[in-house]
Design a protein around this motif. Structure first.
Motif, PDB file in Angstrom:
ATOM      1  N   SER A 163       0.829  -1.191   0.000  1.00  0.00           N
ATOM      2  CA  SER A 163       0.000   0.000   0.000  1.00  0.00           C
ATOM      3  C   SER A 163       0.872   1.252   0.000  1.00  0.00           C
ATOM      4  O   SER A 163       1.831   1.355   0.769  1.00  0.00           O
ATOM      5  N   PHE A 202       0.089   4.189   1.003  1.00  0.00           N
ATOM      6  CA  PHE A 202      -0.048   4.913   2.264  1.00  0.00           C
ATOM      7  C   PHE A 202       0.853   4.318   3.343  1.00  0.00           C
ATOM      8  O   PHE A 202       1.555   5.045   4.054  1.00  0.00           O
ATOM      9  N   LEU A 203       0.825   2.981   3.476  1.00  0.00           N
ATOM     10  CA  LEU A 203       1.645   2.347   4.504  1.00  0.00           C
ATOM     11  C   LEU A 203       3.131   2.539   4.216  1.00  0.00           C
ATOM     12  O   LEU A 203       3.928   2.756   5.143  1.00  0.00           O
ATOM     13  N   ARG A 204       3.546   2.449   2.972  1.00  0.00           N
ATOM     14  CA  ARG A 204       4.953   2.654   2.652  1.00  0.00           C
ATOM     15  C   ARG A 204       5.384   4.087   2.949  1.00  0.00           C
ATOM     16  O   ARG A 204       6.465   4.327   3.479  1.00  0.00           O
ATOM     17  N   GLY A 205       4.530   5.043   2.601  1.00  0.00           N
ATOM     18  CA  GLY A 205       4.858   6.432   2.920  1.00  0.00           C
ATOM     19  C   GLY A 205       4.895   6.681   4.418  1.00  0.00           C
ATOM     20  O   GLY A 205       5.771   7.388   4.923  1.00  0.00           O
ATOM     21  N   LEU A 206       3.922   6.077   5.140  1.00  0.00           N
ATOM     22  CA  LEU A 206       3.892   6.231   6.593  1.00  0.00           C
ATOM     23  C   LEU A 206       5.130   5.613   7.236  1.00  0.00           C
ATOM     24  O   LEU A 206       5.725   6.194   8.154  1.00  0.00           O
ATOM     25  N   ALA A 207       5.537   4.423   6.748  1.00  0.00           N
ATOM     26  CA  ALA A 207       6.729   3.774   7.296  1.00  0.00           C
ATOM     27  C   ALA A 207       7.971   4.609   7.029  1.00  0.00           C
ATOM     28  O   ALA A 207       8.834   4.770   7.898  1.00  0.00           O
ATOM     29  N   ALA A 259       8.102   7.924   6.597  1.00  0.00           N
ATOM     30  CA  ALA A 259       8.057   9.115   7.446  1.00  0.00           C
ATOM     31  C   ALA A 259       8.405   8.777   8.892  1.00  0.00           C
ATOM     32  O   ALA A 259       9.143   9.512   9.560  1.00  0.00           O
ATOM     33  N   CYS A 260       7.886   7.652   9.385  1.00  0.00           N
ATOM     34  CA  CYS A 260       8.203   7.231  10.751  1.00  0.00           C
ATOM     35  C   CYS A 260       9.696   6.919  10.886  1.00  0.00           C
ATOM     36  O   CYS A 260      10.314   7.232  11.906  1.00  0.00           O
TER      37      CYS A 260
END
Length: 379
Positions: A47, A49-54, A56-57
């Motif tokens: 996903s 979104f999940l790759r971008g969130l990971a 950024a985190c």
């Protein structure tokens, strides 16, 4: 008025039951051996979104760790130094454990011997070294005014840079600030020493549990190999620490004997200085030899020549006889990597970095040889 109870139905009496039966607590839901239930299905790792969130985190975590390291850098140095000392004392604890000592008793014996030896050495050497340093400071003006002092290296430096005048101005500029700064330095040094000693005690007592906890953070398929690599790294660090302390003791003792034979002044002060400098790899013994030779030159030229010959011979004996036998192949680092590691360690962390640079370089070489190179060989 009475009420009736239907078979299997609820009780409908107006008067409550005086002795109600206790309702048992609901049993926990156990599914697949876990009281909290099985884990759910994995998220879709593709996903966006999940790759971008990971990502950024990950950036936030790296930034937070970097900020934290900068803020508590000095405290982290104390923690690292304490862990380094504890790992260095672990081989002695292991030696006692192999002779059926309980670990608590083995740790106590090692700590008492280690701290007792250091305290005894400091209690014996520091008063003499301070007295000799005070005597040398008092005799320095007369020495610089004499013909021998003016022709010496220290005399030429004094004539060019006026070192004595600079030191006097620094001492008389602001006595209150000087005393306050010295008091803060002493209090800070004592506090740091107490922190390091306390951490060494806890690290050495809990080192097996720390090793097991670190191993649990590695996937089970790689845990055995990671444990073996960790044990090998700890063995390298421990062997290097004990070997370095023994070499420093030999260097200081031999220097003290030489200076007493030559009848030079400040023998104890110079011997302690050589022992401390010998802990710094590569350049420590060279600096100690230069300092002692310069002091001997102020006494006589033959004494300076004898001192220089002694330190050249001692450096050869240490490099080709003592170092291989005491440390042996525990820390096998090429000369180029040793020099680079010492320079970088000293630039980053000062003397502490120079001391720990070689065992860290040995650990890095071990990981490169056992992990990185096999990985590239398979790809």
């Amino acid at each position: 008025m009475s009420s009736t109870t239907t078979p299997g139905g609820p009780r409908s009496d107006a008067t409550p039951d005086p002795n109600p039966e206790p309702t048992p607590d609901p049993a926990p839901l156990v599914v697949d051996g876990s009281a909290l239930g099985p884990p759910g299905a994995r998220f879709d790792q593709q996903s966006a979104f999940l790759r971008g969130l990971a990502g950024a985190c990950g950036v936030a975590v790296v930034a937070a760790v970097a900020w934290l390291v900068i803020q508590v850098g000095s405290e982290l140095i104390l923690v690292g130094l304490a862990l380094f000392i504890a790992v260095g004392l672990e081989p002695a604890v292991g030696w006692l454990r192999r002779r059926r000592f309980p670990r608590a008793l083995a740790v106590t014996v090692v700590l008492v011997l280690a701290f007792g030896s250091v305290a005894g050495f400091l209690a014996t050497a520091i008063p003499v070294a301070v007295a000799q340093a005070t005597q040398a400071a008092a005799a320095l003006p007369a020495f610089l005014a004499s013909p021998a002092g003016q022709s010496s290296v220290l005399g030429r430096l004094e004539g060019r840079f006026h070192l004595e005048q600079v030191l006097e101005q620094a001492a008389t500029a602001d006595n209150g600030a000087t005393v306050l700064g010295a008091g803060e330095a002493v209090v800070g040094g004592v506090a740091s020493t107490v922190i390091v000693v306390a951490l060494v005690v806890y690290f050495l007592a809990d080192l097996p549990r720390l090793r097991r906890t670190a191993a649990r953070l590695v996937p089970a398929s790689r845990r055995t190999r990671a444990t073996l690599l960790g044990d090998e790294i700890l063995a390298k660090v421990g062997g290097y620490v004990l070997g370095s302390l023994l070499l420093a003791l030999i260097a200081g003792t031999s220097t003290l004997v030489l200076l007493l034979i030559l009848g030079l002044s400040y023998a104890v002060l110079l011997a302690v200085l050589v022992a401390l400098l010998d802990l710094v790899p590569v350049i420590g013994s060279i600096l100690g030899g230069l300092v002692v030779t310069a002091v001997a030159l102020g006494s006589s030229v033959p004494a300076a020549i004898a001192t220089a010959i002694f330190f050249v011979a001692y450096r050869l004996v240490e490099d080709y006889v003592l170092l291989p036998r005491i440390i042996g192949r525990t820390v096998d680092v090429p000369a180029l990597i040793t020099l680079v590691a010492v320079v970088l360690g000293a630039a980053l962390l000062g003397p502490v970095g120079a001391i720990v640079a070689i065992p860290l370089a040995a650990a890095a070489l071990l990981l490169v040889r056992e992990v990185v190179i096999p990985y590239f060989d398979r790809t």
